[in-house]
Design an enzyme around this catalytic site. Structure first.
Site, short mmCIF file in Angstrom:
data_model
loop_
_atom_site.label_atom_id
_atom_site.label_comp_id
_atom_site.label_asym_id
_atom_site.label_seq_id
_atom_site.Cartn_x
_atom_site.Cartn_y
_atom_site.Cartn_z
N ASP A 100 -3.17 4.87 13.16
CA ASP A 100 -2.44 4.38 11.99
C ASP A 100 -1.08 3.88 12.46
OD1 ASP A 100 -1.26 3.88 9.55
OD2 ASP A 100 -1.33 5.95 8.82
N LYS A 148 -6.67 11.48 13.30
CA LYS A 148 -5.96 10.19 13.21
C LYS A 148 -4.65 10.32 13.98
CE LYS A 148 -3.13 8.67 9.27
NZ LYS A 148 -3.18 8.12 7.92
N LYS A 167 -0.98 8.67 14.87
CA LYS A 167 0.04 7.67 14.51
C LYS A 167 0.37 6.89 15.77
CE LYS A 167 0.84 8.85 10.21
NZ LYS A 167 0.88 7.94 9.06
N ASP A 199 -3.67 0.44 4.08
CA ASP A 199 -3.00 1.53 3.37
C ASP A 199 -1.85 0.91 2.57
OD1 ASP A 199 -1.47 3.74 2.59
OD2 ASP A 199 -1.32 4.66 4.55
N SER A 214 -4.12 14.24 10.48
CA SER A 214 -3.26 13.14 10.88
C SER A 214 -2.20 13.73 11.82
CB SER A 214 -2.61 12.57 9.62
OG SER A 214 -1.62 11.63 9.93
N GLU A 222 -5.54 1.45 11.25
CA GLU A 222 -4.98 1.48 9.90
C GLU A 222 -3.63 0.75 9.86
OE1 GLU A 222 -4.90 5.46 8.38
OE2 GLU A 222 -3.60 4.96 6.69
O1 OSB Z 1 0.31 6.45 6.50
O2 OSB Z 1 -1.06 7.97 6.05
C1 OSB Z 1 0.10 7.61 6.19
C2 OSB Z 1 2.33 10.66 5.62
C3 OSB Z 1 3.48 10.06 5.16
C4 OSB Z 1 3.53 8.69 5.10
C5 OSB Z 1 2.44 7.91 5.47
C6 OSB Z 1 1.26 8.52 5.91
C7 OSB Z 1 1.23 9.92 6.02
C8 OSB Z 1 0.07 10.66 6.53
C9 OSB Z 1 -0.14 12.00 5.92
O3 OSB Z 1 -0.61 10.26 7.43
C10 OSB Z 1 -1.45 12.65 6.21
C11 OSB Z 1 -1.68 13.89 5.36
O4 OSB Z 1 -1.07 14.09 4.28
O5 OSB Z 1 -2.52 14.72 5.78
MG MG Z 2 -1.51 5.27 6.63
#
Ligand code: OSB
Ligand code: MG
Length: 371
Positions: free
Chosen positions: A189, A162, A164, A241, A136, A216
Site C-alpha cells: 500500500d 500488507k 506500507k 483506496d 497492515s 494499493e
Molecule cells: O491506507 O489502509 C490505509 C491506516 C491509516 C491510514 C490509512 C491506512 C491505514 C491502514 C490501517 O492501513 C489498517 C488497519 O486498520 O488495520
Molecule cells: Mg490504503
C-alpha cells in the site's frame, strides 16, 4: 424512529506498537465516539475514525468534531426515519466530511439493528458467519524489524500481510518478505506516495514479478488516469483506496479500468449504506473488494466486521484483533482473530457491550445534545 439525544466523546487510546505510514508516525490515536438514543431509550454507537491530521484525507479530529457538532447532529436530532439508508439524506447538503458522516450514520445503523433485534451484519445483508482478517504493517526502521513483524503476525495465524511502501522503501522490503515467505498472500500500500512518472512506473514494474496480491493506491487520490495506465501494463491488480470517496468516483474508476480491486472503507465513503452500495457496484463490475481499516477502536472495528460479511468481500479485510492495536478496547468482548478468522457477532445491534466507564476514563472532551 426518532433520535432524541446525542453525545460525542473524544477518546484517546494508546497503541501497543507505533505505526508509520508514508506521511507520519503515531503512538496513540484519538477517535470520536458517537452515541445516539431514540425515544424508546435504545442506544446506537458509531465511531469517527479520522486520523488526527489531514494526511490520509482532508479531515482532522478537530474538523470532525466541529462538523458533527454543528451540522450532522443537529440534522439527525428529532428527525423521523424508518431505515438508516435515509440518514445520509438528512445532511445531504453537507459536502465531503465522510469520516464525520460515517460515525453518525454508523450510530444510526447500530441503533436500528438494536431496535429491530438483529445483528448489524444481518441488517446489512451479510451472508458470512466468519470473515478473514489481514494485517497492515507500517514502515519499520530496518528490513530485519519488518521481518520480525511479519513473523509475529504470520505465526499468530494471519493469512495476509500488507506492507506500507514509500519511495526508498519498496522493492527491497518486498524482495525480503517474498524471499522469506514464498507463498504468503502479500500486498503493498503506497498511500498515494508516488508521482505518476517514469521512475515510479519503473518501481512498480520491478514489483510486478513478486506475485503481490495487489498494489494499493500507487498514485495521488483521484489520479485515475495514471492508475489506469499502470493497470494496463501490470499483471498485478491495482487496488484503489484514497481515490474512491464517492460512488461517482467508483463509477469513474470502473469505467476507466483504473484498477481491478477496491478497498472499501466505511469511514472514507461516509458510512455503511454507501459502503454497501460500493460493494454492489464493484461486484457487478467483477472487482473483488475487501474492507480497509483506519485503526478503529472496537465500535468501528465491529462495523468493519459486519460489512465484511457481505458476499463480495472475497479478499481478507483489515479486521485484525483489537489487541493488535490496543491493550484495552472500548467494547466487551474485544474483537479476536483465531487463526486469522474473526467470528461475526450474532447478538442484536453492534454485537458487543460498549465500555462506557473506559470511554469516560479516556475522554478528553464530551458534548451532549438533545432534540
Ligand atoms: O491506507 O489502509 C490505509 C491506516 C491509516 C491510514 C490509512 C491506512 C491505514 C491502514 C490501517 O492501513 C489498517 C488497519 O486498520 O488495520
Ligand atoms: Mg490504503
Amino acid at each position: 424512529m426518532r433520535i432524541v439525544s446525542a453525545t460525542l466523546h473524544d477518546v484517546e487510546l494508546p497503541l501497543v506498537h507505533s505505526f508509520e505510514t508514508s506521511s507520519h508516525r503515531k503512538s496513540s490515536l484519538r477517535h470520536l465516539i458517537v452515541e445516539l438514543t431514540d425515544e424508546t431509550g435504545t442506544t446506537g454507537w458509531g465511531e469517527i475514525a479520522s486520523p488526527a491530521g489531514p494526511y490520509y484525507a482532508s479531515e482532522t479530529t478537530t474538523s470532525a468534531w466541529h462538523t458533527a457538532q454543528e451540522y450532522l447532529i443537529p440534522a439527525v436530532l428529532g428527525a423521523e426515519w424508518e431505515h438508516p439508508d435515509e440518514v445520509s439524506g438528512l445532511y445531504a447538503k453537507v459536502r465531503g466530511h465522510w469520516f464525520a458522516k460515517a460515525g453518525v450514520e454508523m450510530a444510526a445503523w447500530t441503533l436500528f439493528a438494536a431496535h429491530s433485534g438483529q445483528p448489524l451484519a444481518q441488517a446489512l445483508g451479510g451472508t458470512r458467519s466468519t470473515v478473514t482478517a489481514g494485517v497492515s504493517l507500517g514502515i519499520e526502521p530496518s528490513i530485519d524489524d519488518l521481518l520480525t513483524q511479519v513473523a509475529k503476525h504470520v505465526d499468530s495465524g494471519y493469512p495476509r500481510v500488507k506492507l506500507k511502501i514509500a519511495p526508498g522503501w519498496d522493492v527491497e522490503p518486498v524482495k525480503a518478505v517474498r524471499g522469506a515467505y514464498p507463498e504468503l498472500d502479500v500486498h503493498v500500500d503506497a498511500n498515494g506516495a508516488y508521482p505518476g512518472d517514469e521512475e515510479a512506473f519503473g518501481i512498480f514494474r520491478a514489483l510486478d514479478p513478486h506475485r503481490l496480491t495487489m498494489i494499493e493506491q500507487p498514485f495521488a487520490p483521484r489520479n485515475f488516469l495514471d492508475s489506469a495506465r499502470l493497470q494496463a501494463e501490470l499483471d498485478t491488480p491495482v487496488c484503489l483506496d484514497e481515490s474512491v470517496e464517492t460512488l461517482d468516483d467508483l463509477r469513474t474508476a470502473l469505467e476507466l479500468r483504473a484498477g481491478a480491486v477496491l478497498n472499501i472503507k466505511v469511514s472514507r465513503m461516509g458510512g455503511l449504506s454507501a459502503a454497501r452500495e460500493a460493494h454492489n457496484l464493484a461486484q457487478g463490475a467483477g472487482w473483488p473488494v475487501w474492507c480497509g481499516g483506519m485503526h478503529e477502536f472496537g465500535i468501528g472495528r465491529l462495523a468493519n466486521v459486519a460489512i465484511s460479511s457481505l458476499p463480495g468481500f472475497t479478499l481478507p479485510s483489515d479486521v485484525s484483533a483489537s489487541g493488535k492495536y490496543y491493550a484495552e478496547d472500548i467494547i466487551e468482548p474485544a474483537v479476536t482473530a483465531d487463526g486469522g478468522v474473526v467470528t461475526v457477532p450474532t447478538r442484536p445491534g453492534l454485537g458487543a457491550e460498549v465500555r462506557t466507564a473506559l470511554i469516560a476514563e479516556h475522554a478528553k472532551q464530551t458534548a451532549s445534545f438533545t432534540a
